[in-house]
Design a protein around this motif. Structure first.
Motif, PDB file in Angstrom:
ATOM      1  N   PRO A   1       0.798  -0.554   0.127  1.00  0.00           N
ATOM      2  CA  PRO A   1       0.075  -0.034   0.083  1.00  0.00           C
ATOM      3  C   PRO A   1       0.745   1.256  -0.201  1.00  0.00           C
ATOM      4  O   PRO A   1       1.840   1.139   0.254  1.00  0.00           O
ATOM      5  N   GLY A   2       0.558   1.613  -0.613  1.00  0.00           N
ATOM      6  CA  GLY A   2       0.955   3.865  -0.687  1.00  0.00           C
ATOM      7  C   GLY A   2       1.158   4.368   0.793  1.00  0.00           C
ATOM      8  O   GLY A   2       0.664   3.904   1.626  1.00  0.00           O
ATOM      9  N   PRO A   3       1.229   5.574   0.134  1.00  0.00           N
ATOM     10  CA  PRO A   3       1.958   6.035   1.582  1.00  0.00           C
ATOM     11  C   PRO A   3       0.908   6.560   2.732  1.00  0.00           C
ATOM     12  O   PRO A   3       0.365   6.698   3.665  1.00  0.00           O
ATOM     13  N   VAL A   4      -0.248   7.431   2.010  1.00  0.00           N
ATOM     14  CA  VAL A   4      -1.678   7.503   2.341  1.00  0.00           C
ATOM     15  C   VAL A   4      -2.367   6.482   2.972  1.00  0.00           C
ATOM     16  O   VAL A   4      -2.727   6.662   3.795  1.00  0.00           O
ATOM     17  N   GLU A   5      -2.424   5.048   1.849  1.00  0.00           N
ATOM     18  CA  GLU A   5      -3.214   4.169   2.786  1.00  0.00           C
ATOM     19  C   GLU A   5      -2.425   3.886   4.118  1.00  0.00           C
ATOM     20  O   GLU A   5      -3.229   3.249   5.329  1.00  0.00           O
ATOM     21  N   ARG A   6      -1.374   3.833   4.266  1.00  0.00           N
ATOM     22  CA  ARG A   6      -0.257   3.688   5.338  1.00  0.00           C
ATOM     23  C   ARG A   6      -0.567   4.063   6.894  1.00  0.00           C
ATOM     24  O   ARG A   6      -0.921   3.715   8.044  1.00  0.00           O
ATOM     25  N   ARG A   7      -0.822   5.177   6.135  1.00  0.00           N
ATOM     26  CA  ARG A   7      -1.555   6.208   7.257  1.00  0.00           C
ATOM     27  C   ARG A   7      -2.769   6.205   7.961  1.00  0.00           C
ATOM     28  O   ARG A   7      -3.316   6.055   9.403  1.00  0.00           O
ATOM     29  N   ARG A   8      -4.028   5.738   6.747  1.00  0.00           N
ATOM     30  CA  ARG A   8      -4.884   5.062   6.688  1.00  0.00           C
ATOM     31  C   ARG A   8      -4.748   4.509   8.235  1.00  0.00           C
ATOM     32  O   ARG A   8      -5.715   4.149   9.348  1.00  0.00           O
ATOM     33  N   ILE A   9      -4.251   2.874   8.219  1.00  0.00           N
ATOM     34  CA  ILE A   9      -4.198   2.064   8.437  1.00  0.00           C
ATOM     35  C   ILE A   9      -3.812   1.979   9.917  1.00  0.00           C
ATOM     36  O   ILE A   9      -4.155   2.263  10.939  1.00  0.00           O
ATOM     37  N   LEU A  10      -2.735   3.211  10.538  1.00  0.00           N
ATOM     38  CA  LEU A  10      -2.276   3.457  11.449  1.00  0.00           C
ATOM     39  C   LEU A  10      -3.099   4.077  12.495  1.00  0.00           C
ATOM     40  O   LEU A  10      -3.166   3.856  13.426  1.00  0.00           O
ATOM     41  N   ALA A  11      -4.350   4.717  12.082  1.00  0.00           N
ATOM     42  CA  ALA A  11      -4.849   5.819  12.206  1.00  0.00           C
ATOM     43  C   ALA A  11      -5.784   5.501  13.388  1.00  0.00           C
ATOM     44  O   ALA A  11      -6.495   5.578  14.228  1.00  0.00           O
ATOM     45  N   THR A  12      -6.287   4.184  12.464  1.00  0.00           N
ATOM     46  CA  THR A  12      -7.298   3.237  12.949  1.00  0.00           C
ATOM     47  C   THR A  12      -6.976   2.652  14.116  1.00  0.00           C
ATOM     48  O   THR A  12      -7.725   2.954  15.026  1.00  0.00           O
ATOM     49  N   VAL A  13      -5.391   2.373  14.841  1.00  0.00           N
ATOM     50  CA  VAL A  13      -5.631   2.388  16.013  1.00  0.00           C
ATOM     51  C   VAL A  13      -6.033   2.880  16.871  1.00  0.00           C
ATOM     52  O   VAL A  13      -7.129   1.751  17.164  1.00  0.00           O
ATOM     53  N   GLU A  14      -6.160   4.091  16.801  1.00  0.00           N
ATOM     54  CA  GLU A  14      -6.564   4.917  18.422  1.00  0.00           C
ATOM     55  C   GLU A  14      -8.068   5.575  18.083  1.00  0.00           C
ATOM     56  O   GLU A  14      -8.799   6.074  18.960  1.00  0.00           O
ATOM     57  N   GLU A  15      -8.928   4.938  16.595  1.00  0.00           N
ATOM     58  CA  GLU A  15      -9.927   5.555  16.728  1.00  0.00           C
ATOM     59  C   GLU A  15     -10.913   3.891  17.241  1.00  0.00           C
ATOM     60  O   GLU A  15     -12.055   4.393  17.288  1.00  0.00           O
ATOM     61  N   ALA A  16     -10.250   2.875  17.481  1.00  0.00           N
ATOM     62  CA  ALA A  16     -10.464   2.267  17.621  1.00  0.00           C
ATOM     63  C   ALA A  16     -11.602   1.604  18.607  1.00  0.00           C
ATOM     64  O   ALA A  16     -11.329   1.478  19.639  1.00  0.00           O
ATOM     65  N   GLU A  17     -12.859   1.139  18.494  1.00  0.00           N
ATOM     66  CA  GLU A  17     -13.690   0.750  19.976  1.00  0.00           C
ATOM     67  C   GLU A  17     -13.328  -0.570  19.923  1.00  0.00           C
ATOM     68  O   GLU A  17     -14.087  -1.417  19.295  1.00  0.00           O
ATOM     69  N   GLY A  18     -13.628  -0.807  21.212  1.00  0.00           N
ATOM     70  CA  GLY A  18     -13.747  -2.348  22.266  1.00  0.00           C
ATOM     71  C   GLY A  18     -12.746  -4.112  21.478  1.00  0.00           C
ATOM     72  O   GLY A  18     -13.271  -4.568  21.978  1.00  0.00           O
ATOM     73  N   GLU A  19     -11.936  -2.724  21.179  1.00  0.00           N
ATOM     74  CA  GLU A  19     -10.851  -3.949  20.866  1.00  0.00           C
ATOM     75  C   GLU A  19      -9.661  -4.121  21.932  1.00  0.00           C
ATOM     76  O   GLU A  19      -9.397  -2.665  23.174  1.00  0.00           O
ATOM     77  N   ASP A  20      -9.513  -4.830  22.190  1.00  0.00           N
ATOM     78  CA  ASP A  20      -8.863  -5.260  23.470  1.00  0.00           C
ATOM     79  C   ASP A  20      -7.051  -4.630  23.273  1.00  0.00           C
ATOM     80  O   ASP A  20      -7.004  -4.595  24.250  1.00  0.00           O
ATOM     81  N   TYR A  21      -6.653  -5.574  21.901  1.00  0.00           N
ATOM     82  CA  TYR A  21      -5.245  -5.182  21.190  1.00  0.00           C
ATOM     83  C   TYR A  21      -4.928  -4.640  20.187  1.00  0.00           C
ATOM     84  O   TYR A  21      -5.160  -5.128  19.589  1.00  0.00           O
ATOM     85  N   PRO A  22      -6.041  -3.704  20.349  1.00  0.00           N
ATOM     86  CA  PRO A  22      -5.896  -3.080  18.521  1.00  0.00           C
ATOM     87  C   PRO A  22      -4.422  -2.821  17.706  1.00  0.00           C
ATOM     88  O   PRO A  22      -3.669  -1.634  18.822  1.00  0.00           O
ATOM     89  N   GLU A  23      -4.043  -3.625  17.109  1.00  0.00           N
ATOM     90  CA  GLU A  23      -2.675  -3.820  16.313  1.00  0.00           C
ATOM     91  C   GLU A  23      -2.439  -3.595  14.817  1.00  0.00           C
ATOM     92  O   GLU A  23      -3.364  -4.295  14.400  1.00  0.00           O
ATOM     93  N   VAL A  24      -1.700  -3.077  14.807  1.00  0.00           N
ATOM     94  CA  VAL A  24      -1.470  -3.177  12.989  1.00  0.00           C
ATOM     95  C   VAL A  24      -0.354  -3.765  12.657  1.00  0.00           C
ATOM     96  O   VAL A  24       0.916  -2.853  13.404  1.00  0.00           O
ATOM     97  N   TYR A  25      -0.001  -4.599  11.514  1.00  0.00           N
ATOM     98  CA  TYR A  25       1.240  -4.055  11.060  1.00  0.00           C
ATOM     99  C   TYR A  25       1.835  -4.154  10.144  1.00  0.00           C
ATOM    100  O   TYR A  25       1.199  -4.158   8.915  1.00  0.00           O
ATOM    101  N   LEU A  26       3.395  -4.132   9.268  1.00  0.00           N
ATOM    102  CA  LEU A  26       3.715  -3.466   8.147  1.00  0.00           C
ATOM    103  C   LEU A  26       4.703  -5.004   8.360  1.00  0.00           C
ATOM    104  O   LEU A  26       5.610  -4.832   9.080  1.00  0.00           O
ATOM    105  N   THR A  27       4.935  -5.856   7.418  1.00  0.00           N
ATOM    106  CA  THR A  27       5.716  -6.754   7.259  1.00  0.00           C
ATOM    107  C   THR A  27       6.254  -7.253   5.994  1.00  0.00           C
ATOM    108  O   THR A  27       5.928  -6.679   4.810  1.00  0.00           O
ATOM    109  N   SER A  28       7.847  -6.670   5.834  1.00  0.00           N
ATOM    110  CA  SER A  28       8.874  -6.735   4.730  1.00  0.00           C
ATOM    111  C   SER A  28       9.315  -8.677   5.105  1.00  0.00           C
ATOM    112  O   SER A  28       9.494  -8.981   5.538  1.00  0.00           O
ATOM    113  N   SER A  29       9.926  -8.101   3.751  1.00  0.00           N
ATOM    114  CA  SER A  29      10.624  -9.449   2.886  1.00  0.00           C
ATOM    115  C   SER A  29      11.886  -9.537   3.420  1.00  0.00           C
ATOM    116  O   SER A  29      12.196 -10.625   3.847  1.00  0.00           O
ATOM    117  N   THR A  30      12.128  -8.623   4.127  1.00  0.00           N
ATOM    118  CA  THR A  30      13.223  -8.855   5.115  1.00  0.00           C
ATOM    119  C   THR A  30      12.873 -10.197   6.220  1.00  0.00           C
ATOM    120  O   THR A  30      13.786  -9.964   6.800  1.00  0.00           O
TER     121      THR A  30
END
Length: 104
Positions: A19-48
């Motif tokens: 995903p491009g930078p705008v989509e990555r920022r949107r995914i990150l922003a959802t963490v603070e907006e999440a309601e009812g999640e016990d451990y809201p977490e998002v990830y970026l996984t690289s080929s390394t």
């Protein structure tokens, strides 16, 4: 520095390939907006094999081989986006240069 293969995983477990930078920022922003999640977490996984996770409370984690090796606390989603961009762009030297705390 070339671009490596990477993907993100959002709060719903949905994977997005390169995903491009705008989509990555949107995914990150959802963490603070999440309601009812016990451990809201998002990830970026690289080929390394490096995985950068971002969770509620501004915690950024660096994982390799399924183990958290380093963390940073008090991280704003924009700072997490910068770290994700470094990893997405294969800029591992700059990524390692961030103020990580080693996990004992």
């Amino acid at each position: 520095m070339g671009c490596m293969e990477f993907f993100t995983t959002d709060l719903d477990g949905v994977t997005r390939m390169v995903p491009g930078p705008v989509e990555r920022r949107r995914i990150l922003a959802t963490v603070e907006e999440a309601e009812g999640e016990d451990y809201p977490e998002v990830y970026l996984t690289s080929s390394t094999g490096i995985v950068l996770g971002y969770r509620r409370g501004g915690i950024l984690t660096w994982e390799e081989g399924g183990e958290v090796l380093r963390t940073m606390a008090g991280i704003h989603p924009n700072q997490a986006a910068e770290a994700w961009t470094l990893l997405a762009g294969s800029n591992l030297e700059a990524l390692r240069g961030l103020p990580w705390k080693a996990v004992d």
